[in-house]
Design an enzyme around this catalytic site. Structure first.
Site, PDB file in Angstrom:
ATOM      1  N   LYS A 139      -2.587   7.883 -11.242  1.00 54.73           N
ATOM      2  CA  LYS A 139      -1.911   6.706 -11.800  1.00 54.73           C
ATOM      3  C   LYS A 139      -2.247   5.459 -10.994  1.00 54.73           C
ATOM      4  O   LYS A 139      -2.395   4.369 -11.561  1.00 54.73           O
ATOM      5  CB  LYS A 139      -0.410   6.948 -11.911  1.00 54.73           C
ATOM      6  N   ARG A 172       8.142   0.327  12.667  1.00 57.01           N
ATOM      7  CA  ARG A 172       6.979   0.210  13.544  1.00 57.01           C
ATOM      8  C   ARG A 172       7.370  -0.344  14.914  1.00 57.01           C
ATOM      9  O   ARG A 172       6.880   0.114  15.941  1.00 57.01           O
ATOM     10  CB  ARG A 172       5.931  -0.711  12.915  1.00 57.01           C
ATOM     11  N   SER A 217       9.008  -0.754   1.778  1.00 52.10           N
ATOM     12  CA  SER A 217       9.941  -0.871   0.655  1.00 52.10           C
ATOM     13  C   SER A 217      10.432   0.488   0.175  1.00 52.10           C
ATOM     14  O   SER A 217      11.635   0.689  -0.020  1.00 52.10           O
ATOM     15  CB  SER A 217       9.272  -1.632  -0.499  1.00 52.10           C
ATOM     16  N   GLU A 242      -2.428   1.818  -2.012  1.00 54.01           N
ATOM     17  CA  GLU A 242      -2.943   3.162  -1.765  1.00 54.01           C
ATOM     18  C   GLU A 242      -4.238   3.449  -2.506  1.00 54.01           C
ATOM     19  O   GLU A 242      -5.103   4.176  -2.009  1.00 54.01           O
ATOM     20  CB  GLU A 242      -1.893   4.207  -2.157  1.00 54.01           C
ATOM     21  N   ALA A 300      10.916   0.452  -5.939  1.00 54.80           N
ATOM     22  CA  ALA A 300      11.962   0.589  -4.922  1.00 54.80           C
ATOM     23  C   ALA A 300      13.251  -0.141  -5.277  1.00 54.80           C
ATOM     24  O   ALA A 300      14.327   0.461  -5.346  1.00 54.80           O
ATOM     25  CB  ALA A 300      11.427   0.118  -3.571  1.00 54.80           C
ATOM     26  N   SER A 322       3.573  -4.734  -8.323  1.00 57.29           N
ATOM     27  CA  SER A 322       2.681  -3.593  -8.167  1.00 57.29           C
ATOM     28  C   SER A 322       1.510  -3.935  -7.248  1.00 57.29           C
ATOM     29  O   SER A 322       0.697  -4.807  -7.552  1.00 57.29           O
ATOM     30  CB  SER A 322       2.156  -3.136  -9.529  1.00 57.29           C
ATOM     31  N   ARG A 323       1.433  -3.244  -6.131  1.00 54.47           N
ATOM     32  CA  ARG A 323       0.359  -3.507  -5.168  1.00 54.47           C
ATOM     33  C   ARG A 323      -0.993  -3.070  -5.708  1.00 54.47           C
ATOM     34  O   ARG A 323      -2.001  -3.739  -5.488  1.00 54.47           O
ATOM     35  CB  ARG A 323       0.661  -2.764  -3.858  1.00 54.47           C
ATOM     36  N   ASN A 324      -1.035  -1.939  -6.415  1.00 51.25           N
ATOM     37  CA  ASN A 324      -2.311  -1.437  -6.913  1.00 51.25           C
ATOM     38  C   ASN A 324      -2.842  -2.290  -8.062  1.00 51.25           C
ATOM     39  O   ASN A 324      -4.052  -2.475  -8.189  1.00 51.25           O
ATOM     40  CB  ASN A 324      -2.145   0.026  -7.335  1.00 51.25           C
ATOM     41  N   GLY A 369       6.891  10.353  -9.578  1.00 50.26           N
ATOM     42  CA  GLY A 369       7.572   9.760 -10.716  1.00 50.26           C
ATOM     43  C   GLY A 369       7.694   8.256 -10.608  1.00 50.26           C
ATOM     44  O   GLY A 369       7.438   7.669  -9.552  1.00 50.26           O
TER      45      GLY A 369
END
Length: 552
Positions: A409, A253, A232, A495, A359, A468-470, A355
């Protein structure tokens, strides 16, 4: 001094021959000895007739250096503020300078330049308008094209390099200056020159200056970029660069993924609903020819950087700049991504982008990004491209701070999501963020980096973003899911899951007390249960027992 008198003097009398030749008599040997002046292409300078020297502009000394390339006095414009001091104004006008009002149409300046050319003397024009910042050349104004058409004068393209480095404060430093003069250009004398025609002629002239500039080793503009990573954020950055007029190769990929993007003009899996510009060409990452790109962006998770850099580092040309988009630490040692890339590539500059920038939202509504790089030319080059794409960019040299703020963050957002109450979420995020902040300061990061866009600003965006993946990773860990299964459930890399154990180890090695981060790392690694971790966040610390004083 009265500007009308200054213009009248330039139009009728010209330079003061005594002042001019005395000044030249000592400036020329000084330039050759102190600045090791090199002048290439002097045979292209006409010895008679009207001439318009067209040059880039980096320093106050530029008009004098150009003057040393011609056997005739060269007239040039200088900002009108310099002429307010009577003695200085007289001296400059004696050397061929005449005033210009910057930032507005100045008819007097144009008429003076035309009068000088009409009598057969050379005029120096800086189409960029004023001295430019470090980096590639700026965009020219179309006035030089109009002047060439209205006078029919021969146009001589010139580029200089090195003059921007001769001054540090009030000190004039020894630094090599090189000048390259291109073949002269001629255009037919035309009356009633229109704006589009003047712009077209300027667009014919300026590439010849750029050619001399790049031959001297000057930084070229960004024309072609590659983004390695078709996720993304990688796709979004490719779209941003394409908006600024750069041709972009998007490294995916698989060939199947690249073919699908090229066919549909959309990355449906990672960035659905966003139509991609025709300037973007998706290719299999392994097929990228990185030697012809001006900029290469690594948009893969930090854990994948070793594999990706090993596959592509040898293909990078020394003239290629690298932009690292990974947020996290590189295993197994917890290396910062920019340091990892810089050590393994021969790129002239490496920067990182931080920052708050979700996406899809960044493409539709804009974003405020932080570009961290040590080289000011690279910072200007990339920030100008992002600005042209409609984004707000803050430049900093605090690369360590921006990268560690990105780690902090993500870790704080995961910690907040893994807690089950608002108080626990706030305590978990605040403590983890503060511990990484303390470590970053010990490593040389600036305090304002964590409190600004790259730190707290990005943290708020990560916590609030629906995709938000996290944050989702923290919720899954709180439910007891093993860390190794989180990525498969989310469908993308979170991540923070990979970074938190590495970050905790680095803080431990640095001697930074980080109980909140250490507990979070234990949760990620499955060493403690979620309930036990949550309880530890707000549990009161046990007071240490007072030791009885021993009798003397």
């Amino acid at each position: 001094m009265d500007h009308s008198r200054l213009h009248a003097r330039a139009r009728t009398k010209g330079v003061n021959p005594i002042v001019y030749w005395l000044m030249r008599a000592w400036v020329q040997p000084f330039a050759h000895i102190y600045w090791r002046l090199s002048r290439l292409g002097r045979e292209h300078v006409p010895q008679s007739g009207p001439v318009i020297f067209v040059s880039n502009h980096r320093s106050f000394i530029d008009p004098f250096i150009i003057g040393l390339c011609s056997r005739r006095p060269v007239y040039y414009v200088a900002k009108q503020e310099l002429f307010k001091i009577k003695a200085l104004g007289w001296f400059l006008s004696s050397l061929g300078a005449f005033p210009v009002k910057r930032g507005e149409a100045d008819g007097d300046m144009i008429e003076t330049a035309k009068a000088i050319l009409d009598r057969g003397d050379p005029v120096l024009i800086f189409p960029e308008g004023t001295r430019t910042r470090p980096g590639a050349l700026g965009k020219p104004k179309r006035g030089v094209g109009r002047l060439a058409l209205e006078t029919g004068a021969t146009v001589v393209p010139v580029a200089m390099i090195g003059t921007e480095s001769i001054r540090k404060g009030f000190r004039i430093r020894p630094h090599k200056i090189r000048v390259r003069i291109g073949a002269p250009l001629t255009f037919p004398k035309t009356e009633n020159v229109t704006g589009p025609l003047a712009a077209a002629v300027t667009d014919r002239i300026w590439p010849n200056v750029m050619l001399q500039w790049e031959w001297l080793g000057g930084l070229p503009p960004l024309r072609r970029a590659a983004v390695i990573g078709g996720g993304s954020w990688g796709t979004a950055v490719a779209a941003m660069l394409a908006r600024s007029g750069i041709d972009v190769d998007l490294g995916c990929r698989t060939k199947a993924q690249a073919d699908l993007i090229n066919a549909t003009r959309e990355n449906d899996r990672y960035l659905p609903g966003v139509q991609l510009s025709s300037r973007i060409t998706a290719v299999r990452a392994a097929d990228l020819e990185l030697g012809r790109h001006d900029l290469v962006a690594f948009a893969v998770p930090a854990a994948e950087l070793p594999q990706v850099v090993a596959a592509h580092a040898s293909k990078l040309a020394p003239r290629t700049g690298v932009l690292v988009l990974s947020k996290g630490l590189v295993p197994p040692l917890g290396t910062l991504p920019s340091a990892f890339v810089a050590e393994r590539t021969q790129s002239w500059a490496v920067g990182v982008l931080g920052g708050p920038a979700h996406a899809a939202d960044a493409l539709s509504d804009g974003a405020s990004l932080v570009l961290a790089a040590k080289d000011p030319s690279f910072s200007r080059q990339v920030s100008d491209a992002l600005f042209a794409a409609g984004l707000q960019v803050t430049n900093t040299t605090d690369v360590i701070g921006v990268e560690l703020a990105g780690c902090a963050k993500n870790a704080a957002a995961l910690a907040a999501a893994a807690a089950d109450t608002p108080n626990a979420a706030g305590a978990a995020a605040g403590k983890v963020f503060a511990e990484v902040d303390a470590f970053a300061r010990a490593e040389g990061a600036r305090p304002e980096t964590f409190s600004g866009l790259a730190g707290t600003g990005d943290l708020v965006a990560t916590v609030l973003a629906e995709g938000s993946r996290n944050r989702r990773a923290g919720e899954l860990l709180a439910q007891g899911m093993p860390a190794g299964e989180v990525g498969a459930v989310i469908g993308q890399t979170a991540e923070a899951v990979e970074t938190i154990p590495l970050l905790a180890a680095r803080l431990k090695d640095a001697g930074v007390d980080a109980p909140a981060l250490r507990g979070l790392a234990n949760l990620v690694e499955g060493k403690i249960e979620p309930d036990r971790w949550r309880a530890s966040i707000t549990a009161p610390k046990k007071a240490k027992k007072a030791q009885r004083a021993k009798a003397a």
